[in-house]
Design an enzyme around this catalytic site. Structure first.
Site, PDB file in Angstrom:
ATOM      1  CG  ASP A 236       6.011  -0.026   5.633  1.00 55.88           C
ATOM      2  OD1 ASP A 236       6.627  -0.176   4.562  1.00 55.88           O
ATOM      3  OD2 ASP A 236       6.474  -0.372   6.732  1.00 55.88           O
TER       4      ASP A 236
ATOM      5  NE  ARG B 240      34.742  14.949   2.115  1.00 57.23           N
ATOM      6  CZ  ARG B 240      35.158  16.051   2.705  1.00 57.23           C
ATOM      7  NH1 ARG B 240      35.175  17.177   2.042  1.00 57.23           N
ATOM      8  NH2 ARG B 240      35.594  16.047   3.941  1.00 57.23           N
TER       9      ARG B 240
ATOM     10  CB  THR C 106      15.847  -2.680   6.760  1.00 55.58           C
ATOM     11  OG1 THR C 106      16.832  -1.870   6.093  1.00 55.58           O
ATOM     12  CG2 THR C 106      14.561  -1.884   6.900  1.00 55.58           C
TER      13      THR C 106
ATOM     14  CB  THR D 171      15.980   5.949   6.745  1.00 63.14           C
ATOM     15  OG1 THR D 171      16.846   5.157   5.915  1.00 63.14           O
ATOM     16  CG2 THR D 171      15.396   7.102   5.924  1.00 63.14           C
TER      17      THR D 171
ATOM     18  CD  GLN E 236      13.353   4.450   3.104  1.00 62.48           C
ATOM     19  OE1 GLN E 236      13.939   5.297   2.448  1.00 62.48           O
ATOM     20  NE2 GLN E 236      13.341   3.182   2.732  1.00 62.48           N
TER      21      GLN E 236
ATOM     22  N   GLY F 256       1.642   2.862   1.779  1.00 61.53           N
ATOM     23  CA  GLY F 256       1.002   2.387   0.539  1.00 61.53           C
ATOM     24  C   GLY F 256       1.457   3.203  -0.668  1.00 61.53           C
ATOM     25  CE  LYS F 257       6.939   5.058   0.734  1.00 63.80           C
ATOM     26  NZ  LYS F 257       6.503   4.480   2.009  1.00 63.80           N
TER      27      LYS F 257
ATOM     28  CG  LEU G  80     -11.437   5.308   4.969  1.00 60.17           C
ATOM     29  CD1 LEU G  80     -10.447   6.281   5.581  1.00 60.17           C
ATOM     30  CD2 LEU G  80     -12.353   6.037   4.007  1.00 60.17           C
TER      31      LEU G  80
ATOM     32  NE  ARG H 189      12.107  -4.863  11.552  1.00 64.73           N
ATOM     33  CZ  ARG H 189      12.840  -3.750  11.624  1.00 64.73           C
ATOM     34  NH1 ARG H 189      13.394  -3.407  12.766  1.00 64.73           N
ATOM     35  NH2 ARG H 189      13.008  -2.989  10.563  1.00 64.73           N
TER      36      ARG H 189
ATOM     37  CB  ALA I  84      11.999   0.892  -0.185  1.00 67.61           C
ATOM     38  N   GLY I  85      10.132  -1.452   0.860  1.00 71.54           N
ATOM     39  CA  GLY I  85       9.347  -2.595   0.390  1.00 71.54           C
ATOM     40  C   GLY I  85       8.030  -2.028  -0.100  1.00 71.54           C
ATOM     41  CG  HIS I  86       7.782   0.920  -2.376  1.00 68.69           C
ATOM     42  ND1 HIS I  86       8.210   2.009  -3.067  1.00 68.69           N
ATOM     43  CD2 HIS I  86       8.114   1.156  -1.078  1.00 68.69           C
ATOM     44  CE1 HIS I  86       8.789   2.870  -2.236  1.00 68.69           C
ATOM     45  NE2 HIS I  86       8.753   2.370  -1.025  1.00 68.69           N
TER      46      HIS I  86
ATOM     47  NE  ARG J 267       4.759  -2.606   7.905  1.00 72.12           N
ATOM     48  CZ  ARG J 267       4.143  -2.782   6.731  1.00 72.12           C
ATOM     49  NH1 ARG J 267       2.843  -2.607   6.628  1.00 72.12           N
ATOM     50  NH2 ARG J 267       4.827  -3.120   5.668  1.00 72.12           N
TER      51      ARG J 267
HETATM   52  P1  GDP Z   1       4.806   1.317   0.858  1.00 70.09           P
HETATM   53  O1  GDP Z   1       6.122   0.905   1.434  1.00 70.09           O
HETATM   54  O2  GDP Z   1       4.422   2.704   1.245  1.00 70.09           O
HETATM   55  O3  GDP Z   1       4.728   1.121  -0.635  1.00 70.09           O
HETATM   56  O4  GDP Z   1       3.728   0.366   1.503  1.00 70.09           O
HETATM   57  P2  GDP Z   1       3.864  -1.245   1.759  1.00 70.09           P
HETATM   58  O5  GDP Z   1       3.702  -1.931   0.464  1.00 70.09           O
HETATM   59  O6  GDP Z   1       5.058  -1.549   2.568  1.00 70.09           O
HETATM   60  O7  GDP Z   1       2.641  -1.486   2.727  1.00 70.09           O
HETATM   61  C1  GDP Z   1       1.336  -1.197   2.373  1.00 70.09           C
HETATM   62  C2  GDP Z   1       0.492  -2.479   2.463  1.00 70.09           C
HETATM   63  O8  GDP Z   1      -0.868  -2.129   2.544  1.00 70.09           O
HETATM   64  C3  GDP Z   1       0.609  -3.347   1.228  1.00 70.09           C
HETATM   65  O9  GDP Z   1       0.441  -4.698   1.602  1.00 70.09           O
HETATM   66  C4  GDP Z   1      -0.554  -2.885   0.362  1.00 70.09           C
HETATM   67  O10 GDP Z   1      -1.019  -3.852  -0.559  1.00 70.09           O
HETATM   68  C5  GDP Z   1      -1.595  -2.597   1.417  1.00 70.09           C
HETATM   69  N1  GDP Z   1      -2.533  -1.515   1.089  1.00 70.09           N
HETATM   70  C6  GDP Z   1      -2.304  -0.365   0.413  1.00 70.09           C
HETATM   71  N2  GDP Z   1      -3.425   0.416   0.398  1.00 70.09           N
HETATM   72  C7  GDP Z   1      -4.367  -0.274   1.098  1.00 70.09           C
HETATM   73  C8  GDP Z   1      -5.729   0.017   1.474  1.00 70.09           C
HETATM   74  O11 GDP Z   1      -6.297   1.064   1.147  1.00 70.09           O
HETATM   75  N3  GDP Z   1      -6.363  -0.942   2.217  1.00 70.09           N
HETATM   76  C9  GDP Z   1      -5.757  -2.105   2.597  1.00 70.09           C
HETATM   77  N4  GDP Z   1      -6.458  -2.971   3.331  1.00 70.09           N
HETATM   78  N5  GDP Z   1      -4.491  -2.390   2.272  1.00 70.09           N
HETATM   79  C10 GDP Z   1      -3.803  -1.487   1.538  1.00 70.09           C
HETATM   80  P1  IMO Z   2       9.093   1.890   2.710  1.00 66.89           P
HETATM   81  O1  IMO Z   2       9.690   2.567   1.507  1.00 66.89           O
HETATM   82  C1  IMO Z   2       9.063   1.575   7.066  1.00 66.89           C
HETATM   83  C2  IMO Z   2      12.911   2.189   9.111  1.00 66.89           C
HETATM   84  C3  IMO Z   2      13.585   1.031   9.815  1.00 66.89           C
HETATM   85  C4  IMO Z   2      14.327   1.774  10.916  1.00 66.89           C
HETATM   86  C5  IMO Z   2      14.773   3.053  10.240  1.00 66.89           C
HETATM   87  C6  IMO Z   2      16.206   3.013   9.712  1.00 66.89           C
HETATM   88  O2  IMO Z   2       8.654   0.496   2.445  1.00 66.89           O
HETATM   89  O3  IMO Z   2       8.038   2.743   3.335  1.00 66.89           O
HETATM   90  P2  IMO Z   2      17.365   1.808   7.651  1.00 66.89           P
HETATM   91  O4  IMO Z   2      17.450   0.347   7.294  1.00 66.89           O
HETATM   92  O5  IMO Z   2      16.703   2.649   6.607  1.00 66.89           O
HETATM   93  O6  IMO Z   2      18.673   2.377   8.094  1.00 66.89           O
HETATM   94  O7  IMO Z   2      16.415   1.828   8.954  1.00 66.89           O
HETATM   95  O8  IMO Z   2      13.868   3.243   9.145  1.00 66.89           O
HETATM   96  N1  IMO Z   2      12.582   1.960   7.686  1.00 66.89           N
HETATM   97  C7  IMO Z   2      11.331   1.799   7.216  1.00 66.89           C
HETATM   98  N2  IMO Z   2      10.154   1.716   7.856  1.00 66.89           N
HETATM   99  N3  IMO Z   2       9.098   1.549   5.734  1.00 66.89           N
HETATM  100  C8  IMO Z   2      10.270   1.646   5.063  1.00 66.89           C
HETATM  101  O9  IMO Z   2      10.350   1.747   3.710  1.00 66.89           O
HETATM  102  C9  IMO Z   2      11.466   1.734   5.815  1.00 66.89           C
HETATM  103  N4  IMO Z   2      12.776   1.833   5.492  1.00 66.89           N
HETATM  104  C10 IMO Z   2      13.452   1.980   6.649  1.00 66.89           C
HETATM  105  O10 IMO Z   2      12.642   0.126  10.327  1.00 66.89           O
HETATM  106  O11 IMO Z   2      13.431   2.138  11.957  1.00 66.89           O
HETATM  107 MG    MG Z   3       6.945  -0.589   2.601  1.00 70.44          MG
END
Ligand code: GDP
Ligand code: IMO
Ligand code: MG
Length: 443
Positions: free
Chosen positions: A12, A141, A127, A242, A227, A14-15, A342, A313, A38-40, A315
């Site tokens: 999370d 396997r 998750t 993970t 992740q 911000g990938k 920032l 959940r 993942a949740g991007h 964080r």
């Molecule tokens: P990822 O899993 O690494 O792709 O990140 P997530 O999407 O799960 O979480 C990042 C959250 O932060 C998202 O809601 C983005 O829109 C937000 N975000 C990303 N970069 C920034 C930033 O520079 N500032 C703020 N305030 N939010 C950001």
């Molecule tokens: P993105 O790509 C944050 C965490 C789970 C748990 C551990 C194992 O959005 O950054 P799993 O379901 O993978 O077996 O869970 O990893 N986890 C993450 N935390 N961002 C994620 O993905 C995650 N994917 C898994 O919360 O602690």
């Molecule tokens: Mg995410």
């Protein structure tokens, strides 16, 4: 060339946004590990997209590939594609025939094992998407691969071995009842038809060959990690991790592109300017020791929207952890950094970073290899001057020099400590709310 985007911390960071920011010159965007854990987030034309499986670049018309290192839940994949189509986006997604399939019983097994582990505080707080059990079957396997869905006879053979295996584990080891998720005939029927849809939409590929042909053709390839480094099965905080390799090495193994290909490109570490974690495990810089810290954590959580994209959940949050980032910089060989959030720090009354750890009187610059010793580490905090919120859109327009002086000092410290240049700075969730100093694709 390739550009690999890797989470430097605990997910999370911000990938998704950075894939979007740097991805314009890319022709193909590839996920190389993980699955729908993942949740991007990508913000495009004012619309927010939360993607679990479809690679982030598909929103902007790139070919999206799920590499062989991924575990694919076809139900989630098709739901996501169907939802995007309803929103007017028709993503072009290809799936590696070597990728493993998450089957209905994997989610059940994930839940059962987490529950069993919780008696000993060993649960990872997964998750619940069946990620771990699917990778276990891969390594054991006995997994089902995407290519197997295209051949009903092979699929039947695979299921006839693995379904009774898991039924026995649930019944005889855990003493639980098996439900419809373990019904061989029903799984077979559903996944044969999933194979038919994959074939009808021409979605399956030999990922390594597909990508290599693109590369030889001069196409630009972006590799999208899920992740983060401290969730890596090898380099993370085992067992609170993970089950895959989000680190840059995973980009080779998980796509079929060689290390010399990925290594000639750029590897960008995405850093959240503080720290967040969903799930369990120690966190030396966590803000939780007293009411003041809890108030700070709450403020960061609200300002930064720190609630899980997949599970909702809240964080856990803490200060930036430099030993964790030094470890990530080495394990991934970052060539550049993208530092997000920032703007969130600007709202805080104080600002600290964990500069090093104290472990039994010894100062450590990086993470110890066992999680038990990591848990004993005390963060040696450094205070930084804070900065006030400003018009971040204006700053993003003007560029790096327009950042508040204190923010620049914070970034310089980070860049110096990690001996890595900062390519981009995020000052808000939108793509326009980013300052770009270096664009990694040499187009
Ligand atoms: P990822 O899993 O690494 O792709 O990140 P997530 O999407 O799960 O979480 C990042 C959250 O932060 C998202 O809601 C983005 O829109 C937000 N975000 C990303 N970069 C920034 C930033 O520079 N500032 C703020 N305030 N939010 C950001
Ligand atoms: P993105 O790509 C944050 C965490 C789970 C748990 C551990 C194992 O959005 O950054 P799993 O379901 O993978 O077996 O869970 O990893 N986890 C993450 N935390 N961002 C994620 O993905 C995650 N994917 C898994 O919360 O602690
Ligand atoms: Mg995410």
């Amino acid at each position: 060339m390739t550009v690999t985007i890797v989470g430097a911390q605990l997910g999370d960071e911000g990938k998704g946004g950075i894939v979007d920011l740097f991805g314009d010159p890319a022709d193909v965007v590839v996920r190389y590990q993980g699955g729908d854990n993942a949740g991007h987030t990508v913000v495009h034309d004012g619309e927010e997209y939360k993607l679990s499986l479809v690679p982030s670049g598909a929103i902007r018309g790139k070919i999206g590939v799920l590499g062989n290192g991924c575990v694919v839940n076809p139900r989630t994949l098709f739901d996501e594609i169907d939802d995007l189509r309803e929103q007017g986006i028709d993503p072009d997604v290809r799936v590696a025939e070597r990728a493993h399939v998450i089957l209905p019983y994997h989610r059940v097994l994930d839940g059962i094992e987490e529950e069993a582990k919780s008696d000993d505080d060993l649960e990872a707080g997964t998750t619940g998407r069946g990620i771990g059990p699917t990778y276990e079957d891969k390594v054991g396997r006995r997994g089902v691969r995407v290519g197997d869905l295209l051949d009903p006879d092979v699929l039947r053979d695979r299921l006839e071995y693995v379904v009774p295996h898991h039924r026995a584990i649930v019944e005889d080891v855990y003493g639980a009842e098996v439900g419809e998720e373990f019904d061989l005939a029903a799984i077979y029927e559903e996944f044969v038809s999933i194979g038919e849809r994959l074939a009808a939409e021409d979605m399956t590929v030999n990922a390594g060959e597909f990508l290599d042909a693109k590369r030889r053709n001069g196409d630009q390839i972006m590799l999208e990690g899920a992740q983060g480094t401290s969730l890596d099965i090898d380099h993370g905080t085992y067992p609170y991790v993970t089950s895959s390799n989000p680190t840059a090495g995973g980009a080779c193994v998980g796509t079929g592109l060689g290390p010399t290909v990925v290594g000639q490109g750029e590897v960008i570490g995405v850093v959240k300017a503080y720290l967040s974690r969903v799930g369990t495990g120690p966190l030396p810089t966590e803000l939780q020791d007293d009411a003041e810290e809890e108030a700070l954590a709450e403020q960061i959580r609200e300002e930064g929207g720190e609630y899980g994209t997949v599970t909702g959940r809240p964080r856990r949050v803490g200060w930036l952890d430099l030993p964790m980032l030094r470890h990530a910089t080495r394990a991934n060989g970052f060539t550049g950094l993208a530092v997000n959030h920032l703007d969130v720090l600007a709202t805080l009354p104080e600002l600290k970073v964990g500069h090093a750890y104290d472990l039994d009187g010894e100062e450590l610059q990086t993470m110890p290899p066992t999680t038990e010793r990591w848990a004993q580490c005390e963060a040696k905090l450094r205070s930084f001057e804070t900065w006030d919120p400003v018009d971040w859109n204006a700053v993003a327009d003007e560029g790096y020099e327009a950042l508040p002086e204190a923010a620049k000092a914070y970034l310089s410290y980070l860049s110096d400590e990690l001996d890595t240049p900062i390519y981009a700075v995020g000052v808000g969730p939108g793509r326009d709310q980013s300052i770009v100093r270096v664009r990694p694709f040499d187009d």
